[in-house]
Motif scaffolding. Structure first.
Motif, mmCIF file in Angstrom:
data_model
loop_
_atom_site.group_PDB
_atom_site.id
_atom_site.type_symbol
_atom_site.label_atom_id
_atom_site.label_comp_id
_atom_site.label_asym_id
_atom_site.label_seq_id
_atom_site.Cartn_x
_atom_site.Cartn_y
_atom_site.Cartn_z
ATOM 1 N N GLU A 164 2.411 14.065 -22.755
ATOM 2 C CA GLU A 164 1.389 14.725 -22.198
ATOM 3 C C GLU A 164 0.310 15.476 -22.861
ATOM 4 O OE1 GLU A 164 0.844 17.905 -18.337
ATOM 5 O OE2 GLU A 164 2.852 16.969 -18.870
ATOM 6 N N LYS A 165 0.986 16.189 -24.018
ATOM 7 C CA LYS A 165 0.297 17.061 -24.862
ATOM 8 C C LYS A 165 -0.446 16.541 -25.833
ATOM 9 C CE LYS A 165 3.461 20.814 -24.215
ATOM 10 N NZ LYS A 165 4.353 22.011 -24.824
ATOM 11 N N ARG A 166 0.258 15.306 -26.451
ATOM 12 C CA ARG A 166 -0.471 14.671 -27.353
ATOM 13 C C ARG A 166 -1.220 13.119 -27.050
ATOM 14 N NH1 ARG A 166 -0.024 17.097 -32.883
ATOM 15 N NH2 ARG A 166 1.542 18.910 -32.127
ATOM 16 N N ARG A 167 -1.466 13.263 -25.696
ATOM 17 C CA ARG A 167 -1.888 12.077 -25.017
ATOM 18 C C ARG A 167 -3.227 11.317 -25.843
ATOM 19 N NH1 ARG A 167 -2.497 15.782 -21.054
ATOM 20 N NH2 ARG A 167 -4.642 16.221 -20.326
ATOM 21 N N GLN A 168 -4.205 12.186 -26.245
ATOM 22 C CA GLN A 168 -5.405 11.912 -26.802
ATOM 23 C C GLN A 168 -5.268 11.409 -28.129
ATOM 24 O OE1 GLN A 168 -8.400 11.868 -25.475
ATOM 25 N NE2 GLN A 168 -7.545 13.060 -23.310
ATOM 26 N N GLU A 169 -4.428 11.856 -28.999
ATOM 27 C CA GLU A 169 -3.928 11.313 -30.302
ATOM 28 C C GLU A 169 -3.274 9.819 -30.029
ATOM 29 O OE1 GLU A 169 -3.376 14.277 -29.196
ATOM 30 O OE2 GLU A 169 -3.888 15.897 -30.816
ATOM 31 N N ILE A 170 -2.333 9.991 -29.299
ATOM 32 C CA ILE A 170 -1.586 8.662 -29.009
ATOM 33 C C ILE A 170 -2.422 7.554 -28.456
ATOM 34 C CG2 ILE A 170 0.301 7.671 -27.399
ATOM 35 C CD1 ILE A 170 1.631 10.217 -27.362
ATOM 36 N N ILE A 171 -3.516 8.015 -27.388
ATOM 37 C CA ILE A 171 -4.099 6.926 -27.064
ATOM 38 C C ILE A 171 -5.100 6.241 -28.174
ATOM 39 C CG2 ILE A 171 -6.061 6.192 -25.354
ATOM 40 C CD1 ILE A 171 -4.823 8.286 -23.331
ATOM 41 N N SER A 172 -5.551 7.213 -29.093
ATOM 42 C CA SER A 172 -6.604 6.713 -30.286
ATOM 43 C C SER A 172 -5.651 5.897 -31.193
ATOM 44 C CB SER A 172 -6.993 8.146 -30.977
ATOM 45 O OG SER A 172 -7.859 8.758 -29.988
ATOM 46 N N ALA A 173 -4.364 6.261 -31.280
ATOM 47 C CA ALA A 173 -3.769 5.565 -32.273
ATOM 48 C C ALA A 173 -3.361 4.299 -31.590
ATOM 49 C CB ALA A 173 -2.216 6.281 -32.592
ATOM 50 N N PHE A 174 -3.265 4.033 -30.684
ATOM 51 C CA PHE A 174 -2.728 2.802 -30.065
ATOM 52 C C PHE A 174 -4.110 1.967 -29.868
ATOM 53 C CE2 PHE A 174 1.359 4.605 -28.759
ATOM 54 C CZ PHE A 174 2.300 3.499 -29.220
ATOM 55 N N ILE A 250 2.458 11.256 -35.178
ATOM 56 C CA ILE A 250 1.918 12.173 -34.239
ATOM 57 C C ILE A 250 3.157 12.361 -33.307
ATOM 58 C CG2 ILE A 250 0.602 11.779 -31.861
ATOM 59 C CD1 ILE A 250 -1.353 10.047 -33.257
ATOM 60 N N PHE A 251 4.055 11.495 -33.178
ATOM 61 C CA PHE A 251 5.351 11.823 -32.373
ATOM 62 C C PHE A 251 6.017 12.712 -33.034
ATOM 63 C CE2 PHE A 251 4.659 7.369 -30.159
ATOM 64 C CZ PHE A 251 4.527 7.825 -28.939
ATOM 65 N N SER A 252 6.379 12.853 -34.282
ATOM 66 C CA SER A 252 7.208 13.634 -34.958
ATOM 67 C C SER A 252 6.787 15.013 -35.183
ATOM 68 C CB SER A 252 7.393 13.132 -36.405
ATOM 69 O OG SER A 252 7.923 11.818 -36.684
ATOM 70 N N ALA A 253 5.391 15.189 -35.246
ATOM 71 C CA ALA A 253 4.637 16.587 -35.459
ATOM 72 C C ALA A 253 4.919 17.183 -33.704
ATOM 73 C CB ALA A 253 3.209 16.407 -35.545
#
Length: 290
Positions: A164-174, A250-253
């Motif tokens: 939920e908190k890193r959804r923007q970065e996760i979406i960009s990475a995928f 991203i997940f680790s951070a």
């Protein structure tokens, strides 16, 4: 769905509503009935998951099927009660929302829909005849109930918060990963199809090759034989090392940040509880001196 519990709002709630909230979200903080109900829901979730494997075996004694049916009925009733309690106490779970909005938020949320599916098909089966297709879906319904166990696992809750908190970065990475997959699959199809039309027969086959290459699975059933195809495969493997590492970072951070927040929140709660105990002792000593 992130819970933002307001301790002051929780204290202002009626004792029964507060214990209902504890039973659903933190059984160990509640009284004995709250603990029994919370642990009972957990046991029923596990039992329904085990029944999926038991039901797959044929030739079992009839008493086992009777016990499974009885526990299934009990589970349906208990999950219905749980759902009603969750709708009722959802205003305590979202301190930043009004009660009506908080209840709507829960009902339309993913976990709210899962809670609904945990009992609704079973209840409908009591009043309407089931077709063979619906009977075959019973194991699926039991597996849906297994998702409810995520509430009792802190690790899964932390994963949901990180998403939920890193959804923007996760979406960009995928999105970058998807771009690499599509590009590699189209290029490989264009190069290898004229030479291996029976293997690289479509772009989707090229996409399958790209995914097995990027994820380092490498089944070996699709292998480029042309020089250009091998060069594309080499570039895909080199780029995948960097692209796949991006979501992992991203997940680790996110996990490190979330664990620090959890530790800080736990420390604040323990500090507040100790202060409350000290204030209670001081008041008791003052009353005794008077």
């Amino acid at each position: 769905m992130t819970l933002r519990v307001d301790d002051g709002k929780l204290d202002d709630a009626s004792p029964f509503k507060r214990q209902a909230f504890y039973a659903l979200n933190a059984p160990m903080r509640g009284n004995v009935p709250a603990r029994v109900f919370g642990i009972g829901i957990f046991v029923l979730i596990i039992a329904n998951a085990l029944f999926v494997f038991v039901d797959a075996h044929t030739g079992l004694p009839d008493v086992i099927y009777a016990v499974m049916a009885a526990i299934g009925m009990v589970s349906t009733v208990c999950f219905l009660i749980e759902y009603c309690f969750r709708v009722w106490t959802s205003d305590l779970s979202h301190a930043d929302m009004k009660p009506k909005r908080a209840r709507v938020r829960y009902v339309v949320s993913l976990m709210g829909l899962i809670d609904l599916l945990a009992f609704l098909p079973g209840m409908l089966a009591w009043f309407f005849p089931l077709s063979p297709a619906l009977l075959a879906s019973v194991p699926v319904i039991r597996l849906v109930r297994l998702i409810k166990i995520s509430r009792y696992m802190k690790g899964l809750h932390s994963i949901a918060l990180v998403f939920e908190k890193r959804r923007q970065e996760i979406i960009s990475a995928f999105m970058v990963l998807a771009l690499l997959t599509v590009t590699a699959s189209v290029l490989m199809y264009q190069v290898e199809n004229p030479v291996q039309p029976e293997k690289f027969d479509s772009v989707f086959t090229g996409m399958y090759w790209a995914m097995t290459t990027i994820t380092s699975t490498g089944y070996g059933d699709l292998v480029p034989v042309t020089g250009m195809g091998r060069f594309i495969g080499f570039c895909t493997m080199v780029l995948s090392i960097a692209v796949v590492a991006i979501p992992a970072g991203i997940f680790s951070a996110g996990f490190v940040s979330q664990f620090r927040e959890d530790d800080a929140r736990t420390a604040r709660r323990e500090r507040r509880e100790r202060m409350d105990e000290c204030e209670g002792q001081d008041e008791g000593d003052g009353d005794a001196s008077r």
